[in-house]
Design a protein around this motif. Structure first.
Motif, mmCIF file in Angstrom:
data_model
loop_
_atom_site.group_PDB
_atom_site.id
_atom_site.type_symbol
_atom_site.label_atom_id
_atom_site.label_comp_id
_atom_site.label_asym_id
_atom_site.label_seq_id
_atom_site.Cartn_x
_atom_site.Cartn_y
_atom_site.Cartn_z
ATOM 1 N N TYR A 1 -23.200 22.595 0.849
ATOM 2 C CA TYR A 1 -23.440 22.192 -0.538
ATOM 3 C C TYR A 1 -23.865 23.415 -1.347
ATOM 4 O O TYR A 1 -24.657 24.242 -0.869
ATOM 5 N N GLU B 1 -22.105 25.157 -7.363
ATOM 6 C CA GLU B 1 -21.029 24.572 -8.164
ATOM 7 C C GLU B 1 -21.118 23.053 -8.224
ATOM 8 O O GLU B 1 -20.800 22.445 -9.250
ATOM 9 N N GLU B 2 -21.542 22.421 -7.127
ATOM 10 C CA GLU B 2 -21.696 20.960 -7.136
ATOM 11 C C GLU B 2 -22.995 20.541 -7.820
ATOM 12 O O GLU B 2 -23.057 19.475 -8.427
ATOM 13 N N ARG C 1 -13.378 23.959 -11.487
ATOM 14 C CA ARG C 1 -12.623 22.975 -10.726
ATOM 15 C C ARG C 1 -11.146 23.083 -11.106
ATOM 16 O O ARG C 1 -10.814 23.207 -12.295
ATOM 17 N N GLY D 1 -22.404 19.902 -12.826
ATOM 18 C CA GLY D 1 -22.850 19.289 -11.584
ATOM 19 C C GLY D 1 -23.850 18.178 -11.851
ATOM 20 O O GLY D 1 -24.191 17.877 -12.999
#
Length: 688
Positions: free
Chosen positions: A457, A460-461, A467, A483
């Motif tokens: 993880y 970016e998340e 994306r 995110g």
């Protein structure tokens, strides 16, 4: 739609000779890099016709109307980066006038340069600034009415709306909110400067007296109560009073005010001598001070998830009420693309719209705010319109288009949907009808989000990242996507009256430096937006300023059997409080077919602590549902034995100077076998 702003320069920022030059030319000015995006707001969000309350070093100067866009000024006596707008004077004071009154971002006594007056606070702006200093009203400025969905009739009630306890208090049968609102006003505006605050565990839910911001306890001068629908202000008999005083309020507001002021004035000395006067704090002040960074930690089965769910239910879940319009609308628009936003805007329009009309629409501006956008939004609209324009268009020359193709442009640059009856638009029409209808009454309104950390993880998340997006021709482009933390921060910013929570499960499994990046400092309580040492960073992908709001709590869970607390990232440990959850033996049954389950688990855990450590003991949750001997055997075989085998095999090498891994493994099996064999006769503590 007209907006109202505050612009206030100190003479340290703009010397008097430069200030006089601005006054002579009727210029508003701000440096483009003014912190907290104030300079960018001045450039991108101000429109011709907006009203500005102009101040100098905290003193009121004039009320003006913006008459130009950003102007190119040659030979201005300012350094590079200053931008200018023209204005005309609506009302000008004969000389600078000191402001005396409550403090908000848009008042002259607030330490900030450029702030917008929220529409929900226009009536306060009218009372505090317009009427008091300029002898004019909102109506004189052309405001005929304020949308009731954006402002409250009960302003003082709204000032105190910060907890579920007070919301429950407001639902009491027969309570007259007009009477309550006026009573709060009288108490709050008295020269005794009472602090108003909530106490969740008492029925009154609203008290006044002396309660410092850093304390959970206060000295109660009085409290609000409801009895048979009647609002009562009760002054208790404590602090040397012989009897308590009860004032029953009626619909006659003048009589209520007279009774309250008489009680306060006659007992002013008493309140002061007993230290019952405060610092005029409101419940929202305490709410902001209650922001939490918290981690629940402990071995498996000790109730971390249960405790967390209980907290979420009590503090971050609303019941039986509809969401405020703005908050609900934000949640609906948050995950929509720019194409979908523009489609809804054009579907709702009765005629063709220019790009200016589109970017000024409520849906578009809310989406900008949710994405943290302050610049280049016209290009965003143009791009979405051209990419989804029909191929047969005679006014659009753009080549790379992406389905669905539904837009077209007139010769005078107005946009429209070619066929509003297209089957592709059925879903958007349904969504538009839902948006027009407004928020429904929900059984539960959740103000929290869940995320689970793991080894891969990343930033970016969690914050934002690029994306890939593929069109029908197979071409790949990359867009910046927010995110989970960034999305929830925008929701919390749009709803400052409530606390929000981001729940991070298995927080110890993630690479904290990789996930949080530069934001590890922003989550500190005093670094939040609006706090004393607030920080703002520029995000690396979007290049937009970002800060964490003060009404967002971050709550984590951590299984110590997976990783010891001592191995947690030091940066994380400094910024979080840690609450340990241990095995609660009293929750277990003392007699299950003749077996004392409490004693059984206690003995096993003592042995584990001896062989391993206290971070690997077994929690009570594994045995909570045991009701007979068969259940107990099943839990041992399917849960406890595999857990112990994993413990001993995993760290056996670390303890090899005492026992080999095989010895440890065998001891665990012996422990289990002894427990199973002696279950029927176990009335005394096991001795191993």
């Amino acid at each position: 739609m007209m907006k109202i702003w505050k612009l206030s320069h100190g003479y340290n920022d703009i010397p008097k000779e430069l200030s006089d030059w601005l006054d002579e030319h009727n210029y508003l000015s701000l440096h483009e890099s003014t912190k907290k995006s104030q300079g960018q707001h001045f450039i991108n969000q101000v429109d011709i016709g907006d009203i500005v309350s102009l101040s100098r070093s905290g003193d009121l100067k004039a009320l003006v109307k913006v008459t130009s866009d950003i102007l190119p000024i040659e030979n201005a006596p300012f350094t590079e980066g200053w931008v200018f707008r023209q204005y005309k004077i609506i009302h000008e004071l004969p000389s600078l006038k000191p402001y005396y009154g409550d403090k908000k971002g848009w008042t002259p006594n607030y330490n900030g340069t450029f702030f917008k007056v929220p529409k929900s606070e226009w009536q306060e702006f009218e009372e505090w600034i317009l009427k008091k200093y300029y002898d004019c009203s909102l109506k004189d400025l052309g405001v005929t009415q304020i949308d009731s969905k954006n402002s409250s009739q009960f302003q003082w009630v709204e000032k105190c709306r910060a907890t579920q306890a007070f919301d429950d208090f407001l639902k009491k049968k027969g309570l007259n909110l007009t009477v309550l609102d006026d009573a709060i006003r009288v108490i709050s505006q008295s020269n005794l400067n009472f602090d108003l605050y909530h106490v969740d565990h008492v029925k009154s839910a609203l008290r006044f007296g002396n309660r410092p911001l850093g304390s959970t306890r206060g000295k109660v001068a009085g409290q609000f109560e409801v009895n048979s629908g009647n609002l009562i202000i009760w002054f208790p008999e404590r602090y040397g009073r012989e009897d308590g005083v009860t004032i029953k309020l009626s619909k006659d507001l003048e009589s209520n005010e007279a009774q309250l002021n008489t009680e306060l004035k006659n007992n002013e000395k008493f309140f002061k001598e007993n230290n019952l006067t405060g610092n005029k704090h409101l419940p929202r002040d305490y709410n902001n001070g209650d922001t939490t960074n918290l981690i629940y930690y402990g071995p498996p089965g000790t109730g971390k998830t249960y405790t967390l769910q209980k907290r979420l239910k009590e503090k971050y879940t609303g019941t039986g009420t509809s969401e405020e319009l703005g908050v609900w609308l934000n949640s609906k628009l948050n995950d929509l693309s720019w194409f979908e936003i523009i489609t809804l805007i054009l579907l709702a329009a009765d005629n063709d719209l220019s790009v200016t009309d589109i970017v000024n629409h409520e849906y578009f501006t809310k989406k900008l705010a949710l994405n943290g956008r302050t610049a280049q939004f016209r290009q965003t609209a143009w791009s979405a319109l051209q990419v989804h324009a029909i191929r047969e268009s005679k006014t659009i020359k753009y080549e790379k288009r992406t389905e669905p193709l539904i837009f077209d442009k007139t010769e005078n640059s107005n946009w429209f949907i070619v066929n509003k009856d297209d089957e592709l638009l059925v879903g958007y029409k349904e969504l538009l009808n839902e948006l027009k209808a407004g928020p429904p009454v929900e059984n539960e309104i959740k103000r929290f989000e869940f995320v689970t950390f793991h080894q891969s993880y990343g930033y970016e998340e969690f914050i934002e990242g690029l994306r890939p997006v593929t069109n029908d021709d197979g071409d790949i482009s990359y867009v910046v996507k927010p995110g989970i933390l960034k999305r929830l921060c925008k929701r919390a910013e749009a709803d400052p009256n409530h606390q929000y929570a981001l729940v991070i499960d298995e927080i110890n499994r993630g690479n904290i430096s990789k996930i949080f990046g530069e934001l590890i400092s922003l989550i500190e309580i005093d670094k939040r937006a609006g706090e004393e040492h607030s920080l703002t960073v520029t995000l690396p992908y979007s290049n937009l300023p970002f800060s964490v709001p003060s009404n967002l709590d971050i709550i984590g869970t951590m299984n110590t059997a997976d990783r010891s607390l001592t191995h947690i990232d030091i940066a994380l440990r400094r910024r979080f409080e840690f609450i340990e959850l241990r095995t609660k033996y009293k929750l277990l049954k003392s007699d299950v077919d003749g077996i004392d389950v409490r004693k059984l688990l206690f003995t096993i855990n003592k042995r584990i602590e001896l062989l391993l450590d206290r971070e690997h003991i077994i929690g009570h949750a594994l045995l909570m549902k045991v009701s007979n001997l068969a259940d107990l055997k099943q839990v041992f075989i399917t849960n406890i034995m595999p857990l112990l085998e994993e413990y001993f095999l995993k760290i056996g090498t670390k303890l090899s100077k005492y026992l080999t891994a095989t010895d440890l493994f065998q001891s665990s099996k012996m422990l289990i076998q002894l427990g199973l064999v002696t279950l029927m006769s176990m009335q005394r503590s096991l001795t191993l």
